[in-house]
Design a protein around this motif. Structure first.
Motif, PDB file in Angstrom:
ATOM      1  N   VAL A  56       0.863  -1.176   0.000  1.00 58.12           N
ATOM      2  CA  VAL A  56       0.000   0.000   0.000  1.00 58.12           C
ATOM      3  C   VAL A  56       0.900   1.227   0.000  1.00 58.12           C
ATOM      4  O   VAL A  56       1.859   1.298   0.778  1.00 58.12           O
ATOM      5  CB  VAL A  56      -0.940   0.012   1.223  1.00 58.12           C
ATOM      6  CG1 VAL A  56      -1.787   1.275   1.237  1.00 58.12           C
ATOM      7  CG2 VAL A  56      -1.823  -1.226   1.219  1.00 58.12           C
ATOM      8  N   TYR A  57       0.588   2.192  -0.857  1.00 56.73           N
ATOM      9  CA  TYR A  57       1.450   3.362  -0.996  1.00 56.73           C
ATOM     10  C   TYR A  57       0.598   4.616  -1.087  1.00 56.73           C
ATOM     11  O   TYR A  57      -0.445   4.640  -1.752  1.00 56.73           O
ATOM     12  CB  TYR A  57       2.318   3.228  -2.246  1.00 56.73           C
ATOM     13  CG  TYR A  57       3.395   4.278  -2.370  1.00 56.73           C
ATOM     14  CD1 TYR A  57       4.432   4.351  -1.450  1.00 56.73           C
ATOM     15  CD2 TYR A  57       3.385   5.182  -3.428  1.00 56.73           C
ATOM     16  CE1 TYR A  57       5.435   5.308  -1.567  1.00 56.73           C
ATOM     17  CE2 TYR A  57       4.380   6.139  -3.557  1.00 56.73           C
ATOM     18  CZ  TYR A  57       5.403   6.200  -2.631  1.00 56.73           C
ATOM     19  OH  TYR A  57       6.389   7.143  -2.752  1.00 56.73           O
ATOM     20  N   TYR A  58       1.059   5.666  -0.391  1.00 54.84           N
ATOM     21  CA  TYR A  58       0.336   6.942  -0.385  1.00 54.84           C
ATOM     22  C   TYR A  58       1.341   8.063  -0.569  1.00 54.84           C
ATOM     23  O   TYR A  58       2.387   8.088   0.109  1.00 54.84           O
ATOM     24  CB  TYR A  58      -0.405   7.122   0.938  1.00 54.84           C
ATOM     25  CG  TYR A  58      -1.050   8.485   1.126  1.00 54.84           C
ATOM     26  CD1 TYR A  58      -2.321   8.746   0.630  1.00 54.84           C
ATOM     27  CD2 TYR A  58      -0.383   9.499   1.803  1.00 54.84           C
ATOM     28  CE1 TYR A  58      -2.912   9.980   0.798  1.00 54.84           C
ATOM     29  CE2 TYR A  58      -0.967  10.748   1.983  1.00 54.84           C
ATOM     30  CZ  TYR A  58      -2.231  10.984   1.479  1.00 54.84           C
ATOM     31  OH  TYR A  58      -2.820  12.211   1.647  1.00 54.84           O
ATOM     32  N   THR A  59       1.066   8.971  -1.480  1.00 55.68           N
ATOM     33  CA  THR A  59       1.884  10.159  -1.635  1.00 55.68           C
ATOM     34  C   THR A  59       0.979  11.352  -1.895  1.00 55.68           C
ATOM     35  O   THR A  59      -0.022  11.236  -2.609  1.00 55.68           O
ATOM     36  CB  THR A  59       2.912   9.994  -2.776  1.00 55.68           C
ATOM     37  OG1 THR A  59       3.705  11.180  -2.875  1.00 55.68           O
ATOM     38  CG2 THR A  59       2.250   9.731  -4.113  1.00 55.68           C
ATOM     39  N   LYS A  60       1.317  12.488  -1.288  1.00 60.42           N
ATOM     40  CA  LYS A  60       0.448  13.666  -1.423  1.00 60.42           C
ATOM     41  C   LYS A  60       1.287  14.926  -1.267  1.00 60.42           C
ATOM     42  O   LYS A  60       2.135  15.042  -0.371  1.00 60.42           O
ATOM     43  CB  LYS A  60      -0.648  13.658  -0.342  1.00 60.42           C
ATOM     44  CG  LYS A  60      -1.703  14.755  -0.528  1.00 60.42           C
ATOM     45  CD  LYS A  60      -2.597  14.464  -1.720  1.00 60.42           C
ATOM     46  CE  LYS A  60      -3.750  15.455  -1.832  1.00 60.42           C
ATOM     47  NZ  LYS A  60      -3.312  16.805  -2.250  1.00 60.42           N
ATOM     48  N   THR A  61       1.044  15.873  -2.177  1.00 58.11           N
ATOM     49  CA  THR A  61       1.646  17.194  -2.104  1.00 58.11           C
ATOM     50  C   THR A  61       0.525  18.241  -2.092  1.00 58.11           C
ATOM     51  O   THR A  61      -0.622  17.960  -2.436  1.00 58.11           O
ATOM     52  CB  THR A  61       2.573  17.444  -3.302  1.00 58.11           C
ATOM     53  OG1 THR A  61       1.804  17.345  -4.516  1.00 58.11           O
ATOM     54  CG2 THR A  61       3.697  16.420  -3.353  1.00 58.11           C
ATOM     55  N   HIS A  62       0.857  19.453  -1.694  1.00 57.27           N
ATOM     56  CA  HIS A  62      -0.085  20.585  -1.742  1.00 57.27           C
ATOM     57  C   HIS A  62      -1.377  20.280  -0.987  1.00 57.27           C
ATOM     58  O   HIS A  62      -2.466  20.594  -1.459  1.00 57.27           O
ATOM     59  CB  HIS A  62      -0.405  20.958  -3.190  1.00 57.27           C
ATOM     60  CG  HIS A  62       0.801  21.228  -4.020  1.00 57.27           C
ATOM     61  ND1 HIS A  62       1.635  22.307  -3.818  1.00 57.27           N
ATOM     62  CD2 HIS A  62       1.356  20.523  -5.048  1.00 57.27           C
ATOM     63  CE1 HIS A  62       2.625  22.271  -4.694  1.00 57.27           C
ATOM     64  NE2 HIS A  62       2.476  21.206  -5.441  1.00 57.27           N
ATOM     65  N   PHE A  63      -1.260  19.718   0.200  1.00 53.69           N
ATOM     66  CA  PHE A  63      -2.470  19.448   0.979  1.00 53.69           C
ATOM     67  C   PHE A  63      -2.683  20.492   2.080  1.00 53.69           C
ATOM     68  O   PHE A  63      -3.656  20.427   2.820  1.00 53.69           O
ATOM     69  CB  PHE A  63      -2.438  18.047   1.588  1.00 53.69           C
ATOM     70  CG  PHE A  63      -1.239  17.767   2.446  1.00 53.69           C
ATOM     71  CD1 PHE A  63      -1.232  18.093   3.791  1.00 53.69           C
ATOM     72  CD2 PHE A  63      -0.126  17.160   1.899  1.00 53.69           C
ATOM     73  CE1 PHE A  63      -0.134  17.832   4.581  1.00 53.69           C
ATOM     74  CE2 PHE A  63       0.982  16.893   2.682  1.00 53.69           C
ATOM     75  CZ  PHE A  63       0.989  17.229   4.031  1.00 53.69           C
ATOM     76  N   LEU A  64      -1.753  21.461   2.182  1.00 55.22           N
ATOM     77  CA  LEU A  64      -1.908  22.552   3.132  1.00 55.22           C
ATOM     78  C   LEU A  64      -1.828  23.882   2.384  1.00 55.22           C
ATOM     79  O   LEU A  64      -1.167  23.981   1.336  1.00 55.22           O
ATOM     80  CB  LEU A  64      -0.825  22.494   4.212  1.00 55.22           C
ATOM     81  CG  LEU A  64      -0.904  21.308   5.193  1.00 55.22           C
ATOM     82  CD1 LEU A  64       0.283  21.323   6.132  1.00 55.22           C
ATOM     83  CD2 LEU A  64      -2.211  21.313   5.967  1.00 55.22           C
TER      84      LEU A  64
ATOM     85  N   SER B  60       5.062  10.933   1.720  1.00 56.34           N
ATOM     86  CA  SER B  60       4.897   9.656   1.024  1.00 56.34           C
ATOM     87  C   SER B  60       5.136   8.552   2.036  1.00 56.34           C
ATOM     88  O   SER B  60       5.962   8.700   2.949  1.00 56.34           O
ATOM     89  CB  SER B  60       5.865   9.517  -0.153  1.00 56.34           C
ATOM     90  OG  SER B  60       7.201   9.494   0.302  1.00 56.34           O
ATOM     91  N   ALA B  61       4.399   7.465   1.912  1.00 56.54           N
ATOM     92  CA  ALA B  61       4.546   6.347   2.839  1.00 56.54           C
ATOM     93  C   ALA B  61       4.066   5.076   2.160  1.00 56.54           C
ATOM     94  O   ALA B  61       3.089   5.100   1.398  1.00 56.54           O
ATOM     95  CB  ALA B  61       3.744   6.585   4.121  1.00 56.54           C
ATOM     96  N   GLY B  62       4.761   3.993   2.414  1.00 51.77           N
ATOM     97  CA  GLY B  62       4.373   2.709   1.852  1.00 51.77           C
ATOM     98  C   GLY B  62       4.644   1.585   2.824  1.00 51.77           C
ATOM     99  O   GLY B  62       5.616   1.624   3.597  1.00 51.77           O
ATOM    100  N   VAL B  63       3.790   0.581   2.797  1.00 52.07           N
ATOM    101  CA  VAL B  63       3.940  -0.616   3.624  1.00 52.07           C
ATOM    102  C   VAL B  63       3.782  -1.832   2.729  1.00 52.07           C
ATOM    103  O   VAL B  63       2.874  -1.880   1.887  1.00 52.07           O
ATOM    104  CB  VAL B  63       2.896  -0.655   4.758  1.00 52.07           C
ATOM    105  CG1 VAL B  63       3.014  -1.950   5.546  1.00 52.07           C
ATOM    106  CG2 VAL B  63       3.058   0.542   5.683  1.00 52.07           C
TER     107      VAL B  63
END
Length: 970
Positions: A821-829, A839-842
Motif C-alpha cells: 500500500v502506498y500513499y503520496t500527497k503534495t499541496h495538501f496545506l 509519502s509512505a508505503g507498507v
C-alpha cells in the motif's frame, strides 16, 4: 458499438487469462513508459518535455518525461495535459507529481523515481532512491545499499536495464550491485511489478529500468550543473588507517545545436569516501560432538572474529550522449555510460578458529536450549593442536567497472514506428582476497619455533556486540612473541559481457474497436561470463611443520586498540603483509593456477548463453460497460542455448596433458563443454479498468522466467575416488533450467486532483515452479547424465557411481504472495505550507518456501532469500523554491541472505533494521544553493544470526556520514 466493445473486451480478458496459464512467460525491462522495451532514453517525444536532471531547485511548470513508445492514446494525452497545466511546483513535489503521472498512464503496474528525487539532493547511488518505493528493499553491503530485493525475491530474480539495455553484473552472479550507478547520472528509474511481452525476460521479482537524459528534451539551449560536497564519517576515527573525510563532485553539461536538431550531453560524478566498518563475527555452528574432556555433547561454533574494516572507496562515473533529430520522422542516437568503483577494504583484528571437531577444549560452556554453544573458555588441545587466536590482516580490495553503450535509431511515419538498438555492456570485477595471519610463538629466532598454547573466553550477545578476552593480552602486541604464519592470496576475477541487437516496430490502428496498436520485435543477445580463480600461499596456519614464521617489526606491525562499542577487546598488531614478506626476502607473490591448488582450475571457466527472442503484442484501448479499458496482451518466445567450458578431474592419467601456470604438467584432467538448449513461450496480459478520471483497477497475468545464476552454470568438476567409487564436486551444473513462475497482480489506484498524489493498493501472487539449490546425490548415474567416468586401474572397468555434489532445480517450487500500500500527497496545506508533502508505503510478503540449514547446529528450516515479511518506507519533504528538506526512513523485517560476513558467504538471517536519512538545501539564487545531508542518521548496524537471534552472525557498525556542499545551475 458499445455492446460490441463490451463483448469483445470480455472475450479478450477471458482469453488472455486462460492464455497466461498455459505455457512459460516473460519479464524484463523497458524504459520509463511501457510500449517499446528497446527504445533508449534518446528516443524523441515531440509532444512532451523531459525532466532536466539537474534543474530541480528552480521554479517551473511540471512537465511529463519523454515517452519512448508509440504516441499515447488521445484521451490519455488530454487528461495528462489537463492535470499538469494548472500548477507550478519545484523540487521534491515536482518529482513526486511527475512520478504519479508516469504511473497513472502506464499499461503496467509500476513505481517510478524521477530525476528531482535522484538528482536534486543525490543519494549515494540509485539503490538508495529505489528503496523509497513500496515493495523494494536493499541489502546494505559495506554500509550502503547495494543488492535490491523486490516483491519478496532476491536480486537473482530481477532484470535490470539502462536505456533499455541489459546490464551486466560485477557480483559474480546474476544480481546487480546498484551502488555502481551514481544517482547524479540517472534521470529516471522505473520498477515494473507486472510484465508485458515487450519486456526482456528475467524479472520474476520485478524489472528495473534506469534511464539517462535526452539533451534535446532540455528546456534550455545550454545547461551546466556543478555539485560539490565534503563528507565526514563519525566512526572512521575508530578504524585503523581510515580517513574520516571524503567528498562528492559532479558536473553535467547539455547543449542543443543546429536549430535544436543536435543534442550533446556529458556528465561526470566522483565519490571519494572512507570505507568504515567495525564488526564482531560469530562463525557458523557445527554438528553435535564432544566439546571437552568431560565428554559433554553440544553444537560448538567454528569460531569468532572481531575486526576493524577500513580503507577508502572511490567511484568515478561518466556519461556521454549524442542525439541527432534532423526532422520529425527520424532520430539517431549514441550514448555510453561507464562507472569505475575501487573499494580499498582491509580487515584487521583477531580470529579465533577451530573451536570444533575436537581441536580445542571448551570448558564452562554457555548453552542454548537447542544445545548450541554461545560462550565459554576455549583452550588448546594436546592433539591435534590446531586451535588458536590469530591476528588477521585481510585485504578485500575490489576493483570493478561497468560499461553500457550503444547506437539507437527511431523512425516514424504515419502509423508506423520502427526502432533499432545495438548495444554492448561489460562488467569486470577483481577482488584481491588476501588472508594474512600472525600467531604467538615460543622460540622465535631459533631453528624450532613452536606455536604457543592459547586460551580465550568468549560470549555471544545475540544481536549485540559480544565479548572476547584473553589471559595474556600483552603477547598479541609483543614483536618478540608474534610472527607471520601465513600469507594467502585467492583472487576472485569475473568478466560479464552482454551484446544485444533489438529491432521493433509499432503500427497504430486508427479505428479498431479493441486495439490501438500492434507491436512486434526480435531481440538477439549473446551473454559471456568468465570466472577466473588463482592462488598464492606462503606458510600455513596453526603452526604445523610447513610453517616458517616471519619476523615482524614496528613499521609493518603497528599496535592498534579499540574504542566505543568495541573498546573492551584486546589490542592487536595491524599487519602489512606485503611489507613483512618483502622484509624477509619474499617478493614474488603472484597468484597462479596450479594443480597443487586444483580448485583454481575447477572453479574457473566460461559460460556462453545465447538467447533469440521474438514477441507480438496488441495495445488495448476499448470500452467495457461505458468505462475505458486499456492495456495489452501478447506473447514472447525465447530460444536459449547455454553451454559452459571447463575442466573435469578424472585422475590416473585418464585425461589429456595440461601444463599449469607453475610449469607442472598433469594428465588427470580433461576439457569438457556441456550445456543445453530450450524454448519458452511466455504469454502475458495487462488490463486497466478506468472507473473515472481518478480511480482505476489494474489486472495482470503472466508467465515469467529468471535465468539460473550464471555462476551456477560452470562446467568444472573436481573428483576423488574411494572404495572403488568415482565422486565429483562442484556445486554447479550447466544443465540447470530457468526458474519459471506464474504470476498474477491486482492493483487499485486513486489519483488526487492536479497530479498532487496517489493512493495505491497492490496484491500479487507468484507460483515459482523451481528454485536452484545445491544437493548431494549418492550413487549418481554419471554416464546417464553425459559425464565421463574414468577407468578404475584395479578392475580395468569404469569406477562405480559415487557421490555427486552439484546444483539442481528442485521440483517442489513454492508460492510467494503479498501486498503493498502506498500513499503520496503534495499541496495538501495552504499558504506557506503548500510545499509540504508526504509519502509512505507498507509491504507485506509471505512464502512457505523453506530450505534446511545446519549452520546453527541442529537442522532448521530457513525462509526464502530476500523476503522480509514486513517492510515500510516513509518520507516527509518540504520545498518552497528557496528552502527544501526531506526526512526519509526505510524499515525491513528480518530476511535471509547469503551476504554473511565470514570466511565464506553463508546463508543466514539478517535482523530487522531501520535507516534514516535527512537532506536539506537552501537556494541563495536560482543558480546557487548550499546543502546539508545526514546519511544513516542513527548509525543503524547490520546484524545477522543463525536462525536463533542468540546465535550471533555478524554485527557491523558503519557510522553516520555528514555531507556539506554547494550546487551551481547555469
Amino acid at each position: 458499438m458499445v455492446l460490441k466493445r463490451n463483448v469483445l473486451a470480455l472475450a479478450l480478458a477471458s482469453a488472455g487469462l486462460c492464455f497466461s496459464l498455459g505455457v512459460h512467460a516473460t519479464p524484463a525491462d523497458n524504459n520509463a513508459n511501457p510500449g517499446s522495451a528497446s527504445v533508449s532514453s534518446n528516443a524523441p517525444a515531440p509532444d512532451q518535455q523531459s525532466i532536466d536532471t539537474q534543474s530541480q531547485t528552480t521554479t517551473q511548470t511540471t512537465t511529463v518525461p519523454s515517452d519512448n513508445t508509440a504516441p499515447k492514446k488521445a484521451n490519455e494525452k488530454a487528461e495528462l495535459a489537463k492535470s499538469l497545466d494548472t500548477i507550478t511546483v519545484t523540487g521534491y513535489s515536482k518529482s513526486a507529481e511527475t512520478a504519479v503521472d508516469i504511473q497513472r498512464y502506464a499499461d503496467t503496474i509500476q513505481n517510478v523515481v524521477t530525476a528531482a528525487d535522484i538528482g536534486g539532493l543525490p543519494d549515494q547511488s540509485i539503490a538508495d532512491a529505489l528503496t523509497r518505493l513500496p515493495g523494494v528493499t536493499a541489502e546494505r553491503i559495506g554500509g550502503q545499499a547495494s543488492q535490491i530485493n523486490c516483491n519478496g525475491l532476491s536480486g537473482n530474480f530481477i532484470q535490470t536495464t539502462l536505456d533499455g539495455r541489459v546490464q551486466p553484473s560485477t557480483s559474480g552472479t546474476n544480481y546487480i550491485q546498484f551502488d555502481e550507478y551514481p544517482s547524479e547520472l540517472i534521470n529516471q528509474a522505473t520498477v515494473y511489478k507486472s510484465q508485458q511481452a515487450n519486456l526482456i525476460e528475467g524479472g520474476v521479482g520485478c524489472s528495473i529500468a534506469m534511464k539517462t537524459a535526452n539533451p534535446l528534451d532540455a528546456k534550455q539551449e545550454q545547461t551546466v550543473n556543478v555539485d560539490m560536497r565534503g563528507s565526514f564519517n563519525n566512526q572512521a576515527n575508530d578504524v585503523y588507517g581510515t580517513n574520516t573525510q571524503g567528498y562528492r563532485f559532479s558536473a553535467a553539461w547539455q547543449g542543443k545545436f543546429l536549430n535544436d536538431t543536435l543534442g550533446v550531453g556529458l556528465g561526470f560524478a566522483r565519490m571519494q569516501q572512507p570505507h568504515v566498518s567495525e564488526q564482531f563475527v560469530g562463525e557458523a555452528f557445527d554438528g553435535l560432538q564432544t566439546i571437552n574432556s568431560s565428554g559433554q555433547q553440544a553444537y560448538p561454533s567454528q569460531g569468532v572474529q572481531v575486526q576493524q574494516n577500513g580503507g577508502s572507496e572511490q567511484r568515478n562515473g561518466y556519461l556521454a550522449t549524442l542525439v541527432w533529430r534532423p526532422n520529425d520522422n527520424l532520430q539517431l542516437g549514441a550514448n555510453g555510460f561507464f562507472s569505475q568503483y575501487n573499494d580499498g577494504s582491509f580487515g584487521r583484528g583477531f580470529r579465533g578458529q577451530l573451536f570444533d571437531q575436537g581441536q580445542a577444549q571448551i570448558t564452562n560452556p554457555v548453552l542454548l536450549p537447542n544445545g548450541a554453544v554461545v560462550g565459554g573458555t576455549v583452550t588448546s588441545n594436546a592433539t591435534p593442536d590446531n586451535f588458536g587466536l590469530e591476528t588477521t590482516a585481510d585485504n578485500y580490495t575490489t576493483n570493478s567497472s561497468v560499461f553500457s553503450g550503444g547506437l539507437n535509431a527511431k523512425w516514424n511515419s504515419g502509423p508506423w514506428t520502427v526502432v533499432a538498438d545495438a548495444s554492448m555492456s561489460r562488467a569486470v570485477s577483481s577482488e584481491i582476497n588476501v588472508d594474512t595471519t600472525a600467531d604467538p610463538y615460543n622460540g622465535l629466532g631459533t631453528a624450532t619455533p613452536s606455536l604457543m598454547s592459547q586460551s580465550l573466553t568468549y560470549g555471544l550477545n545475540g544481536l549485540n556486540v559480544g565479548t572476547l578476552t584473553v589471559p595474556n593480552p600483552g603477547i598479541y602486541t609483543n614483536l618478540g612473541d608474534m610472527a607471520l604464519s601465513r600469507y594467502g592470496v585467492y583472487p576472485y576475477v569475473y568478466h560479464d559481457v552482454d551484446k544485444g541487437l533489438r529491432l521493433e516496430t509499432t503500427y497504430e490502428l486508427s479505428s479498431n474497436p479493441v486495439f490501438s496498436a500492434i507491436e512486434g520485435g526480435v531481440y538477439i543477445n549473446n551473454h559471456t561470463y568468465n570466472a577466473d580463480r588463482s592462488a598464492y600461499v606462503y606458510g600455513s596456519e596453526w603452526g604445523d611443520a610447513k610453517t616458517t614464521p616471519l619476523a615482524l617489526n614496528s613499521s609493518d606491525a603497528v599496535t592498534t586498540c579499540w574504542s566505543g562499542n568495541f573498546g573492551g577487546f584486546p589490542c592487536f598488531l595491524a599487519l602489512n603483509g606485503p611489507a613483512i614478506l618483502a622484509a624477509n626476502g619474499v617478493t614474488n607473490t603472484t597468484p597462479l593456477k596450479s594443480w597443487a591448488n586444483n580448485w583454481t582450475y575447477i572453479q574457473s571457466g566460461q559460460v556462453d548463453v545465447k538467447s533469440r527472442d521474438a514477441y507480438l503484442m496488441g495495445d488495448i484501448d476499448t470500452n467495457l460497460f461505458d468505462h475505458s479499458v486499456t492495456g495489452n496482451i501478447g506473447v514472447r518466445v525465447v530460444r536459449t542455448s547455454q553451454y559452459s567450458s571447463g575442466l573435469q578431474e578424472v585422475d590416473n592419467n585418464e585425461g589429456v596433458p595440461i601444463t599449469d601456470q607453475t610449469g607442472v604438467t598433469s594428465s588427470d584432467y580433461m576439457p569438457v563443454n556441456q550445456g543445453k538448449s530450450y524454448t519458452d513461450v511466455l504469454p502475458s496480459i495487462n488490463l486497466t479498468f478506468h472507473f473515472d478520471d481518478a480511480n482505476q483497477l489494474r489486472f495482470s497475468a503472466a508467465q515469467v522466467m529468471a535465468p539460473p545464476p550464471i555462476s551456477s552454470l560452470l562446467a568444472g568438476h573436481g573428483a576423488w575416488e574411494a572404495n572403488g567409487q568415482y565422486n565429483l564436486w562442484s556445486n554447479t551444473s550447466p544443465l540447470l533450467d530457468p526458474m519459471y513462475a506464474n504470476q498474477f497482480d491486482l492493483s487499485f489506484e486513486h489519483y488526487f486532483d492536479q497530479s498532487s498524489g496517489a493512493f495505491t493498493a497492490h496484491v500479487y501472487t507468484k507460483h515459482i515452479e523451481s528454485f536452484v539449490e545445491q544437493i548431494q546425490y549418492n550413487d549418481f548415474n554419471f554416464a546417464g547424465a553425459g559425464i565421463t567416468v574414468p577407468i578404475d586401474p584395479t578392475t580395468g572397468k569404469p569406477y562405480l557411481n559415487g557421490e555427486y555434489q552439484t546444483s539442481y532445480n528442485d521440483t517442489q517450487g513454492g508460492t510467494v504472495h503479498g501486498m503493498d500500500v502506498y500513499y503520496t500527497k503534495t499541496h495538501f496545506l495552504p499558504g506557506v505550507w503548500s510545499g509540504l508533502g508526504v509519502s509512505a508505503g507498507v509491504s507485506l510478503d509471505q512464502s512457505a518456501v523453506k530450505t534446511e540449514s545446519t549452520l546453527s547446529g541442529p537442522p532448521q528450516n530457513q525462509g526464502l532469500p530476500g523476503l522480509s515479511k514486513k517492510s515500510a518506507t516513509a518520507a516527509l519533504f518540504y520545498d518552497n523554491g528557496t528552502f527544501s528538506a526531506q526526512l526519509s526512513g526505510n524499515y525491513r523485517s528480518s530476511f535471509v541472505s547469503d551476504s554473511q560476513m565470514s570466511v565464506n558467504n553463508q546463508i543466514v538471517y539478517f535482523a530487522p533494521e531501520t535507516v534514516f536519512d535527512l537532506q536539506t538545501a537552501y537556494n541563495f539564487t536560482k543558480h546557487v544553493s548550499i546543502l546539508l545531508q545526514f546519511l544513516n542518521l542513527t548509525n543503524q548496524p547490520t546484524r545477522t544470526y543463525f536462525g536463533n537471534t542468540q546465535q550471533t552472525g555478524t554485527i557491523q557498525y558503519f557510522g553516520m556520514t555528514t555531507y556539506l556542499g554547494f550546487k551551481i545551475n547555469l
